[in-house]
Design a protein around this motif. Structure first.
Motif, PDB file in Angstrom:
ATOM      1  N   GLY A  46       0.815  -1.212   0.000  1.00 16.59           N
ATOM      2  CA  GLY A  46       0.000   0.000   0.000  1.00 16.59           C
ATOM      3  C   GLY A  46       0.844   1.255   0.000  1.00 16.59           C
ATOM      4  O   GLY A  46       0.528   2.240  -0.666  1.00 16.59           O
ATOM      5  N   LEU A  47       1.940   1.241   0.744  1.00 16.53           N
ATOM      6  CA  LEU A  47       2.812   2.418   0.808  1.00 16.53           C
ATOM      7  C   LEU A  47       3.542   2.644  -0.499  1.00 16.53           C
ATOM      8  O   LEU A  47       3.854   3.781  -0.861  1.00 16.53           O
ATOM      9  CB  LEU A  47       3.828   2.260   1.946  1.00 16.53           C
ATOM     10  N   ALA A  49       2.430   1.733  -3.478  1.00 22.00           N
ATOM     11  CA  ALA A  49       1.504   1.672  -4.616  1.00 22.00           C
ATOM     12  C   ALA A  49       1.730   2.863  -5.546  1.00 22.00           C
ATOM     13  O   ALA A  49       1.866   3.995  -5.107  1.00 22.00           O
ATOM     14  CB  ALA A  49       0.062   1.667  -4.119  1.00 22.00           C
ATOM     15  N   ALA A  50       1.754   2.545  -6.826  1.00 21.63           N
ATOM     16  CA  ALA A  50       1.930   3.609  -7.821  1.00 21.63           C
ATOM     17  C   ALA A  50       0.616   4.355  -8.008  1.00 21.63           C
ATOM     18  O   ALA A  50      -0.459   3.800  -7.835  1.00 21.63           O
ATOM     19  CB  ALA A  50       2.383   2.996  -9.145  1.00 21.63           C
ATOM     20  N   GLY A  51       0.724   5.597  -8.367  1.00 24.58           N
ATOM     21  CA  GLY A  51      -0.450   6.382  -8.644  1.00 24.58           C
ATOM     22  C   GLY A  51      -1.103   6.964  -7.400  1.00 24.58           C
ATOM     23  O   GLY A  51      -2.193   7.485  -7.488  1.00 24.58           O
ATOM     24  N   ARG A  52      -0.456   6.869  -6.252  1.00 24.64           N
ATOM     25  CA  ARG A  52      -1.006   7.453  -5.035  1.00 24.64           C
ATOM     26  C   ARG A  52      -0.080   8.573  -4.602  1.00 24.64           C
ATOM     27  O   ARG A  52       0.813   8.382  -3.801  1.00 24.64           O
ATOM     28  CB  ARG A  52      -1.126   6.405  -3.941  1.00 24.64           C
ATOM     29  N   PRO A  53      -0.267   9.760  -5.152  1.00 21.10           N
ATOM     30  CA  PRO A  53       0.618  10.869  -4.805  1.00 21.10           C
ATOM     31  C   PRO A  53       0.474  11.229  -3.322  1.00 21.10           C
ATOM     32  O   PRO A  53      -0.601  11.135  -2.740  1.00 21.10           O
ATOM     33  CB  PRO A  53       0.147  12.009  -5.693  1.00 21.10           C
ATOM     34  N   ALA A  57       7.169   6.776   0.847  1.00 21.55           N
ATOM     35  CA  ALA A  57       7.727   5.434   0.735  1.00 21.55           C
ATOM     36  C   ALA A  57       8.122   4.940   2.116  1.00 21.55           C
ATOM     37  O   ALA A  57       8.413   5.736   3.020  1.00 21.55           O
ATOM     38  CB  ALA A  57       8.929   5.450  -0.199  1.00 21.55           C
ATOM     39  N   LEU A  58       8.123   3.652   2.298  1.00 23.54           N
ATOM     40  CA  LEU A  58       8.487   3.051   3.583  1.00 23.54           C
ATOM     41  C   LEU A  58       9.900   3.463   3.986  1.00 23.54           C
ATOM     42  O   LEU A  58      10.154   3.748   5.158  1.00 23.54           O
ATOM     43  CB  LEU A  58       8.369   1.531   3.500  1.00 23.54           C
ATOM     44  N   ALA A  59      10.785   3.538   3.017  1.00 17.98           N
ATOM     45  CA  ALA A  59      12.168   3.917   3.321  1.00 17.98           C
ATOM     46  C   ALA A  59      12.242   5.321   3.909  1.00 17.98           C
ATOM     47  O   ALA A  59      13.013   5.578   4.838  1.00 17.98           O
ATOM     48  CB  ALA A  59      13.027   3.823   2.063  1.00 17.98           C
ATOM     49  N   VAL A  60      11.419   6.227   3.397  1.00 17.05           N
ATOM     50  CA  VAL A  60      11.415   7.595   3.915  1.00 17.05           C
ATOM     51  C   VAL A  60      10.888   7.625   5.347  1.00 17.05           C
ATOM     52  O   VAL A  60      11.423   8.324   6.208  1.00 17.05           O
ATOM     53  CB  VAL A  60      10.579   8.521   2.997  1.00 17.05           C
ATOM     54  N   LEU A  61       9.843   6.848   5.612  1.00 18.31           N
ATOM     55  CA  LEU A  61       9.307   6.774   6.974  1.00 18.31           C
ATOM     56  C   LEU A  61      10.334   6.202   7.949  1.00 18.31           C
ATOM     57  O   LEU A  61      10.509   6.711   9.059  1.00 18.31           O
ATOM     58  CB  LEU A  61       8.030   5.934   6.996  1.00 18.31           C
TER      59      LEU A  61
END
Length: 189
Positions: A46-47, A49-53, A57-61
């Motif tokens: 879900g994090l 997923a493409a097309g969800r502006p 990203a999980l890495a950023v969190l």
């Protein structure tokens, strides 16, 4: 059941391992199965997923959580050191306690201080060792003073201040890992 030195040596080995990257790698399918538990796969999908502006990203969190914990822990360490420095700043120089001289020559250029804000004997200084004693240390029985001084000198000889510095860096950098806290607690104990 191991003696204290052996336990300390094993925890020191764990401290060194904190900073050493793994020396082997797992095959990609095994690594992915181990690093991504089944329960998190839908969340990660879900994090990412493409097309969800606007979806981070999980890495950023994870990077944000790590940076936040590192900043908070750095602030705590800096505050603790400032409090200690404030307490030690008001200490007055004293002659080396005679009981200390009975144990042999003091290490390096040892300086001794006493102060009313100091609550427990403390040995500080990487390059210039300093022994801090609470007010009233002159009234302690000689056997007690010898034991305390021997204990503080043992910290200096074992290079415990250097170990504590590396421990602190490990806790700051890897504070989100509970095993690092366990290692820090056991080494401090």
């Amino acid at each position: 059941r191991l003696n204290t030195r052996m336990r300390y040596a094993l925890w020191l080995l764990a401290l060194v391992k904190v900073f050493v990257p793994p020396l082997f790698s797992l095959p990609a399918p095994v690594y992915q199965a181990l690093s991504t538990p089944v329960t998190l796969r839908p969340v990660i999908a879900g994090l990412q997923a493409a097309g969800r502006p606007g979806t981070p990203a999980l890495a950023v969190l994870l990077l944000g959580a790590w940076a936040g914990s590192a900043l908070i822990l750095t602030g705590i360490v800096v505050r603790q050191n400032l409090v200690l420095r404030r307490c030690l700043r008001h200490a007055s120089p004293i002659p080396i306690p005679p009981a200390f001289l009975l144990m042999g020559p003091p290490p390096g250029r040892l300086e001794a201080y006493a102060g009313e804000r100091i609550q427990t004997p403390t040995f500080v200084g990487f390059l210039r060792p300093r022994l801090y004693l609470p007010e009233g240390w002159q009234d302690w029985p000689r056997d007690q003073l010898c034991g305390i001084l021997a204990h503080e000198v043992a910290h200096h000889q074992a290079r415990d201040l250097w170990v504590l510095l590396v421990q602190t860096v490990a806790v700051i950098l890897f504070g989100l890992n509970p095993l690092v806290w366990l290692m820090h607690t056991r080494l401090t104990h």
